[in-house]
Design a protein around this motif. Structure first.
Motif, PDB file in Angstrom:
ATOM      1  N   UNK A  92       0.836  -1.203   0.000  1.00 17.38           N
ATOM      2  CA  UNK A  92       0.000   0.000   0.000  1.00 17.38           C
ATOM      3  C   UNK A  92       0.871   1.253   0.000  1.00 17.38           C
ATOM      4  N   UNK A  93       0.835   1.959  -1.109  1.00 19.53           N
ATOM      5  CA  UNK A  93       1.522   3.238  -1.273  1.00 19.53           C
ATOM      6  C   UNK A  93       2.929   3.234  -0.668  1.00 19.53           C
ATOM      7  N   UNK A  94       3.819   2.400  -1.224  1.00 21.38           N
ATOM      8  CA  UNK A  94       5.177   2.352  -0.670  1.00 21.38           C
ATOM      9  C   UNK A  94       5.910   3.682  -0.871  1.00 21.38           C
ATOM     10  N   UNK A  95       6.762   3.985   0.077  1.00 19.33           N
ATOM     11  CA  UNK A  95       7.486   5.269   0.005  1.00 19.33           C
ATOM     12  C   UNK A  95       8.998   5.076  -0.016  1.00 19.33           C
ATOM     13  N   UNK A  96       9.437   3.815   0.058  1.00 24.00           N
ATOM     14  CA  UNK A  96      10.865   3.524  -0.125  1.00 24.00           C
ATOM     15  C   UNK A  96      10.990   2.387  -1.143  1.00 24.00           C
ATOM     16  N   UNK A  97      12.157   2.306  -1.784  1.00 25.65           N
ATOM     17  CA  UNK A  97      12.321   1.358  -2.896  1.00 25.65           C
ATOM     18  C   UNK A  97      12.489  -0.091  -2.408  1.00 25.65           C
ATOM     19  N   UNK A  98      12.090  -1.029  -3.259  1.00 27.75           N
ATOM     20  CA  UNK A  98      12.242  -2.462  -2.965  1.00 27.75           C
ATOM     21  C   UNK A  98      13.580  -2.944  -3.532  1.00 27.75           C
ATOM     22  N   UNK A  99      14.241  -3.801  -2.796  1.00 28.80           N
ATOM     23  CA  UNK A  99      15.508  -4.359  -3.281  1.00 28.80           C
ATOM     24  C   UNK A  99      15.208  -5.555  -4.180  1.00 28.80           C
ATOM     25  N   UNK A 100      16.220  -6.019  -4.910  1.00 29.30           N
ATOM     26  CA  UNK A 100      16.075  -7.196  -5.779  1.00 29.30           C
ATOM     27  C   UNK A 100      15.620  -8.412  -4.945  1.00 29.30           C
ATOM     28  N   UNK A 101      16.193  -8.538  -3.767  1.00 31.35           N
ATOM     29  CA  UNK A 101      15.833  -9.676  -2.897  1.00 31.35           C
ATOM     30  C   UNK A 101      14.350  -9.618  -2.535  1.00 31.35           C
ATOM     31  N   UNK A 102      13.883  -8.443  -2.151  1.00 31.24           N
ATOM     32  CA  UNK A 102      12.474  -8.301  -1.749  1.00 31.24           C
ATOM     33  C   UNK A 102      11.548  -8.623  -2.922  1.00 31.24           C
ATOM     34  N   UNK A 103      11.893  -8.111  -4.093  1.00 34.12           N
ATOM     35  CA  UNK A 103      11.050  -8.379  -5.270  1.00 34.12           C
ATOM     36  C   UNK A 103      11.012  -9.866  -5.585  1.00 34.12           C
ATOM     37  N   UNK A 104      12.167 -10.522  -5.430  1.00 38.73           N
ATOM     38  CA  UNK A 104      12.214 -11.966  -5.711  1.00 38.73           C
ATOM     39  C   UNK A 104      11.383 -12.758  -4.701  1.00 38.73           C
ATOM     40  N   UNK A 105      11.400 -12.307  -3.435  1.00 40.92           N
ATOM     41  CA  UNK A 105      10.567 -13.001  -2.436  1.00 40.92           C
ATOM     42  C   UNK A 105       9.076 -12.814  -2.761  1.00 40.92           C
ATOM     43  N   UNK A 106       8.734 -11.618  -3.221  1.00 38.08           N
ATOM     44  CA  UNK A 106       7.321 -11.367  -3.583  1.00 38.08           C
ATOM     45  C   UNK A 106       6.926 -12.252  -4.769  1.00 38.08           C
TER      46      UNK A 106
END
Lengths: 584, 236
Positions: A238-252
């Motif tokens: 919900x309305x993120x305000x900081x960037x996602x790392x490669x690791x976080x995107x891969x977990x998602x």
């Protein structure tokens, strides 16, 4: 006729009337127990929804619902019992004998004590007696028992939303809560003093209000820097305000490939308010790296629309006036969109500070994946962009030219391919490289992408009143909860939520709308002659519309009776002529 | 049944041979039009719910006006005796006359169909409640007409018949407004007896057999009373 015969006839007559009356009373009494009802409204506003029926039918154990209603409740509460009785009968019938219903009129002290022990409270109402209003106390509540669990609706104030309240309670009692997650750690929390922090620890993403509306869900804050629990039915960003790392995107991605649903609400803009003057800042959380593989992208900028909400604007006199506020487009829906569960029974929603969506052909040839655009701006929309976007309310907005419509929300469902299964992790990122995901989702999943998450945040949602269970009809709250139910693939409550929808408004003729749009455009272009002409066009269009209204009004008021009277005159003349020509 | 229909047809034509039907229908439509369309564009909603509430109210003088002469006038002029010496039963006379009045009520309803048609061309009208509302009006109107036939059977004076049936219909129509002033036990019974209680459900789009049975019972009982009232002249 002799007197004896008269007396006999009179008594026979009285007996006949008594029999007829008795039969009719009997029919009515039997009708109270054996009846059928049909709801003819398009949206079945006065019937038990499919979700409630399904839930009652799926009960595994016996559930007992006891209604406590004092017999001498003053109006309007004396009619509540009938409504509740009817409603409970529908639940009972749908449960195939699992739900038993009992109505108690607490007169004896022991019944009153039982009602209070079950959680039903005595309420005070007013009634008119002996030429004055007096206070009377009574019970009008429900107690629900299932296995060892016992709940109550302590008093029924209004029958509006009672079905939602009951179904929600049955859902809570009959099954485990559905687990969903909200991604934490990507929002800047408002500063709180230490005392406030102790009393109410901050939740991620400003979503306290929406959590309060979800008693049938177990809402968890999810840290996406590690593997996401597979038992979560849906994950919300919900309305993120900081960037996602490669690791976080891969977990998602991994979570989605294991069958979890994903909702992305906003992510291309940060809005800050300084001294009540909001401004937006462009921002890229990196989510497009994931979403683009599924054919969608959140683009930069904020969509402004001539069909918009209103905001208060301070004036030099110190008063605030309501002015159109284009950064909150009011989105209306086509019939095919309205049929989607996310928009169930919603006629329109406001999407504050929404970014436009773009699409690619990544999944165009994939027949297993279905994509539905759920929300679009009107054609009279434009993009506000730049490093900083001034969002304060004002009476004049700079329009670079209409560029709409823009897609604002999309629903994707099916067995999606992994965004990262075949992609190499950045060199040196061992954590990212270690995350493995199937090449395709193990089962059909739901992904919802909207260009704004503000409609889910505390700032834009009405706070739930203590003890209230209903979700405000229509608007942002119903939309947010529909979206969560669809993502969690839990449609039971969707159908009930938006039941209290107003009758639709009359259509404003397209030439009036067009004329108004031309005026706006002319004002923006500062073309005085065009503006003057547009104003005249609008005036002419409004005159035509007013004439049409008058035509409807007077046509219906006068023409129909006039036509009927004319029919009478013609008939009279024909009959007179016929009578004159009559020959014996 | 044939004789009932013959009487109904004769009476129905009778309405249109004289000025009664035209005056009643035209006045009804004029008043309806004024009160429905004046606030309609201010409310700006594509619904005809208000029309049904208004029509239910306007039926209060309309139904007695349509039925006041059905039996009272025949009694006053003595034609009732001629009619009853014909090979027809009292029940056929009552039913025939009632059906004629009901037919005129149906014509009246038909004339108001222009309203929902107009509303549907101005916005999205939900036709379910609109049709269900018409059903409710036919039932409530039918009940009022039956009460009117009963009142007309009691007297040979049309005015007395009009006021008697108007008072009874008024009581049935508005008794639910005075519930607050009644003892609670009585209030529930009175509420159940009121037309409003049963009409409102149907007018909002819910067709419930309990409401239908109620209105049919009022119609049935009123006509049975009217039949006995007519028959009583043989032995009273």
């Amino acid at each position: 006729m002799s007197k004896k015969q008269q007396a006999r006839a009179a008594s026979e007559s009285a007996a006949f009337l008594l029999i007829v009356g008795g039969i009719l009373v009997l029919c009515n009494v039997l009708g109270l127990f054996f009846y059928a009802r049909t709801d003819t409204t398009e949206k079945e506003q006065y019937s038990l929804s499919k979700g409630s029926l399904r839930l009652a039918g799926a009960l595994k154990d016996r559930m007992e619902i006891v209604g406590y209603f004092s017999a001498d409740l003053p109006p309007p509460y004396n009619a509540t019992e009938r409504y509740v009785r009817d409603l409970l009968t529908e639940y009972k019938e749908a449960s195939h004998g699992k739900i038993s219903v009992r109505i108690v009129h607490p007169v004896k002290d022991e019944d009153k004590q039982k009602a209070e022990a079950d959680g039903v409270v005595k309420v005070q109402d007013q009634k008119f007696e002996s030429d004055s209003f007096t206070a009377v106390e009574g019970y009008r509540g429900l107690s629900i028992k299932y296995l060892a669990d016992s709940r109550a609706i302590s008093h029924i104030e209004s029958t509006d939303g009672l079905e939602y309240q009951l179904t929600q309670l049955i859902k809570e009692m009959s099954g485990e809560k559905v687990k969903i997650g909200i991604v934490s750690g990507h929002n800047i929390e408002p500063q709180q003093n230490p005392m406030q922090m102790m009393q109410q620890p901050p939740h991620g993403s400003h979503t306290q209000t929406i959590r309060a509306y979800l008693p049938t869900y177990d809402v968890q804050d999810v840290d996406v820097t590690k593997e996401i629990p597979k038992d979560l039915k849906a994950l919300l960003i919900v309305q993120p305000e900081t960037a996602f790392t490669e690791t976080e995107l891969r977990y998602i991605d991994q979570y989605v490939m294991h069958g979890g649903s994903l909702g992305v609400f906003g992510g291309a803009i940060k809005v800050e308010a300084s001294q009540g003057m909001p401004s937006g800042t462009a921002f890229s959380p990196g989510l497009n790296k994931l979403l683009e593989k599924w054919g969608v992208k959140i683009k930069n900028g904020i969509v402004a629309d001539a069909q918009c909400g209103r905001a208060r604007m301070p004036t030099s006199l110190g008063m605030a006036i309501q002015v159109p506020y284009p950064p909150v487009p009011i989105v209306t829906f086509q019939d095919y969109q309205r049929r989607h569960p996310v928009l169930f029974r919603l006629d329109q929603i406001g999407l504050p500070y929404v970014s436009p969506l773009g699409f690619n052909d990544a999944l165009k040839a994939d027949k297993d994946v279905k994509r539905v655009i759920l929300a679009q701006s009107t054609k009279q929309a434009w993009i506000m962009d730049g490093a900083t976007i001034d969002l304060k309310s004002r009476d004049r907005w700079e329009v670079p030219g209409y560029q709409g419509p823009f897609a604002l929300g999309v629903a994707i469902e099916g067995q999606l391919p992994s965004a990262f299964a075949k992609a190499e992790a950045p060199s040196g990122d061992a954590a990212a490289a270690s995350i493995k995901a199937p090449a395709r989702a193990e089962k059909p999943v739901h992904v919802l992408v909207f260009g704004s998450g503000f409609s889910m945040r505390d700032e834009f949602l009405p706070a739930q009143q203590p003890g209230a269970h209903e979700v405000p009809a229509g608007g942002g709250a119903a939309f947010a909860l529909n979206a969560i139910d669809w993502l969690a693939q839990d449609s039971d409550l969707i159908a009930i939520r938006a039941k209290n929808v107003e009758d639709p408004a009359l259509r404003v003729p397209s030439n009036v709308k067009e004329a108004e749009n031309t005026i706006r455009q002319a004002v923006q272009e500062q073309d005085e002659s065009k503006a003057q002409k547009a104003l005249e066009d609008r005036k002419a269009a409004v005159v035509v519309w007013e004439q049409k209204k008058s035509m409807y009004k007077w046509g219906n008021t006068l023409l129909v009776p006039f036509a009927f009277a004319m029919f009478g005159v013609v008939r009279w003349r024909v009959r007179s002529a016929r009578r004159k020509n009559l020959k014996l | 049944m044939n004789r009932t229909l013959t009487i109904a047809k004769r009476e129905f034509r009778g309405y249109f041979n004289g000025p009664v039907a035209y005056i009643v229908v035209c006045l009804f439509l004029l008043v309806m039009g004024m009160f429905f369309w004046s606030p309609f564009f201010i409310a700006n909603r594509a619904t005809v719910r208000g029309m049904f509430d208004l029509m239910a109210f306007l039926l209060l003088p309309t139904a007695p006006a349509l039925t006041m002469g059905l039996l009272a006038e025949e009694k006053r002029t003595g034609t009732i005796e001629i009619l009853l010496t014909m090979p027809v039963r009292d029940t056929e006379v009552i039913l025939g006359k009632y059906l004629a009045a009901f037919g005129l009520l149906a014509v009246l309803m038909l004339c108001t169909l222009a309203y929902p048609l107009s509303v549907s061309s101005l916005g999205h009208l939900d036709w379910g409640p609109a049709l269900s509302g018409y059903g409710a009006l036919l039932l409530e109107g039918g009940a009022m007409l039956a009460i009117g036939v009963l009142a007309s059977s009691w007297t040979d004076n049309q005015l007395v018949a009009f006021f008697t049936s108007a008072v009874i219909c008024f009581a049935f129509l508005f008794m639910s407004r005075f519930l607050l002033f009644l003892p609670p036990g009585v209030a529930s019974i009175v509420e159940w007896l009121s037309f409003d209680y049963h009409f409102d459900d149907m007018a909002r789009g819910v067709i419930d057999t309990r409401n239908v049975i109620y209105f049919l019972s009022v119609i049935g009982f009123s006509l049975a009373l009217a039949f006995r009232s007519l028959e009583s002249r043989r032995w009273s």
